[in-house]
Write an enzyme that holds these catalytic residues in place. Structure first.
Site, PDB file in Angstrom:
ATOM      1  N   THR A   1       5.853   4.357  -2.953  1.00  0.00           N
ATOM      2  CA  THR A   1       5.809   5.806  -2.778  1.00  0.00           C
ATOM      3  C   THR A   1       4.442   6.315  -3.229  1.00  0.00           C
ATOM      4  O   THR A   1       3.795   5.717  -4.088  1.00  0.00           O
ATOM      5  CB  THR A   1       6.922   6.520  -3.560  1.00  0.00           C
ATOM      6  N   GLY A   2       4.009   7.411  -2.634  1.00  0.00           N
ATOM      7  CA  GLY A   2       2.682   7.929  -2.960  1.00  0.00           C
ATOM      8  C   GLY A   2       1.574   6.979  -2.573  1.00  0.00           C
ATOM      9  O   GLY A   2       0.551   6.876  -3.253  1.00  0.00           O
TER      10      GLY A   2
ATOM     11  N   ILE B   1      -4.348   5.370  -6.464  1.00  0.00           N
ATOM     12  CA  ILE B   1      -3.654   4.230  -7.054  1.00  0.00           C
ATOM     13  C   ILE B   1      -2.717   3.599  -6.027  1.00  0.00           C
ATOM     14  O   ILE B   1      -2.629   2.372  -5.917  1.00  0.00           O
ATOM     15  CB  ILE B   1      -2.894   4.653  -8.327  1.00  0.00           C
ATOM     16  N   GLY B   2      -2.038   4.421  -5.237  1.00  0.00           N
ATOM     17  CA  GLY B   2      -1.147   3.895  -4.204  1.00  0.00           C
ATOM     18  C   GLY B   2      -1.877   3.031  -3.190  1.00  0.00           C
ATOM     19  O   GLY B   2      -1.379   1.972  -2.790  1.00  0.00           O
TER      20      GLY B   2
ATOM     21  N   SER C   1       2.921   6.774 -17.466  1.00  0.00           N
ATOM     22  CA  SER C   1       1.638   7.255 -17.990  1.00  0.00           C
ATOM     23  C   SER C   1       1.578   7.008 -19.488  1.00  0.00           C
ATOM     24  O   SER C   1       2.612   6.938 -20.169  1.00  0.00           O
ATOM     25  CB  SER C   1       1.490   8.752 -17.720  1.00  0.00           C
TER      26      SER C   1
ATOM     27  N   TYR D   1       4.554  17.308 -18.008  1.00  0.00           N
ATOM     28  CA  TYR D   1       4.163  16.020 -17.440  1.00  0.00           C
ATOM     29  C   TYR D   1       4.544  14.885 -18.382  1.00  0.00           C
ATOM     30  O   TYR D   1       5.096  13.860 -17.957  1.00  0.00           O
ATOM     31  CB  TYR D   1       2.658  16.028 -17.176  1.00  0.00           C
TER      32      TYR D   1
END
Length: 240
Positions: A8-9, A14-15, A135, A148
């Site tokens: 996903t993404g 990064i994806g 993260s 976040y």
């Protein structure tokens, strides 16, 4: 037999790095994206030399039924990389309810329900690997990024609990916790601010998308066959 991984993404920095790394290792890929059609087109072009199957899937993961749209387009499956997400800066007392709801949907609710929908495909094979991109702030928390940090911490709890539930089925669940990485997510920081961050990192530099992709590839691969419930910190020693 081809092995298929959902990312996903996949249109983000990064994806894309994860996709290129896994394609180079022989995986075929389902590549989720939302708005960045141009980036997806470029990624598909870069993947052509690897001669796998690369299937783009468009969906806004902030929509409550988006997980169904993604799941309906997935057939054979050997792993999932939950990479989609976005930053949200600001003091908690200034948090907009709509922004909070979107962040929670993209980072927690949709990955949870998408995993539920796809698990039968992995359980049938008695094998598979799920990797969640969390993260450093999910581990330590960050002022001015409370919302976040909260969803990233929830992702780590998801990894630890689901890994115990799925281990008897031969499915491993791990996380990656990047530190500061050179992506558009940090584009709002000034050069002085970035230099200050680099000075705090023992290795003296920001991470790259490829650093994160290497960690993901390890956790997806058979080299980590006895690792589950682990969160791999990739942060240059910023947090140990």
């Amino acid at each position: 037999m081809k092995k298929f991984i959902l990312i996903t993404g996949a249109s983000g920095a990064i994806g894309q790095a994860i996709a290129l790394n896994l394609a180079a290792k022989g995986y075929s890929l389902y590549l989720h994206y939302n708005l960045n059609q141009q980036a997806m087109d470029k990624l598909l072009k870069r993947l052509e030399p690897f001669n796998g199957e690369y299937i783009p899937i468009q969906a806004d993961l902030a929509e409550p039924d988006s997980y169904q749209r993604v799941a309906s387009q997935i057939f054979s499956l050997d792993g999932i990389v939950h990479n989609a997400g976005h930053a949200l800066y600001g003091l908690l007392q200034e948090l907009d309810e709509g922004d909070a709801a979107r962040l929670i949907q993209v980072s927690i609710t949709t990955p949870l329900l998408l995993t539920k929908a796809l698990l039968p495909k992995l359980i049938t094979k008695k094998a598979g690997s799920i990797v969640v991109i969390s993260s450093i702030w999910g581990q330590t928390g960050a002022a001015y990024e409370v919302a976040y940090s909260t969803v990233k911490g929830a992702q780590i709890a998801f990894v630890k609990s689901l890994s115990k539930e799925l281990a008897p089925s031969g499915i491993r669940v791990n996380g990656v916790a990047p530190g500061a990485v050179e992506t558009p997510m940090i584009s709002g920081f000034s050069p002085d601010e970035l230099s200050a961050v680099e000075a705090e990192i023992p290795m003296g530099r920001l991470g790259t998308p490829e650093d994160i992709a290497n960690g993901v590839e390890y956790l997806v691969s058979g080299q980590s066959s006895y690792i589950t419930g682990h969160v791999l910190s990739i942060n240059g020693g910023w947090h140990i």
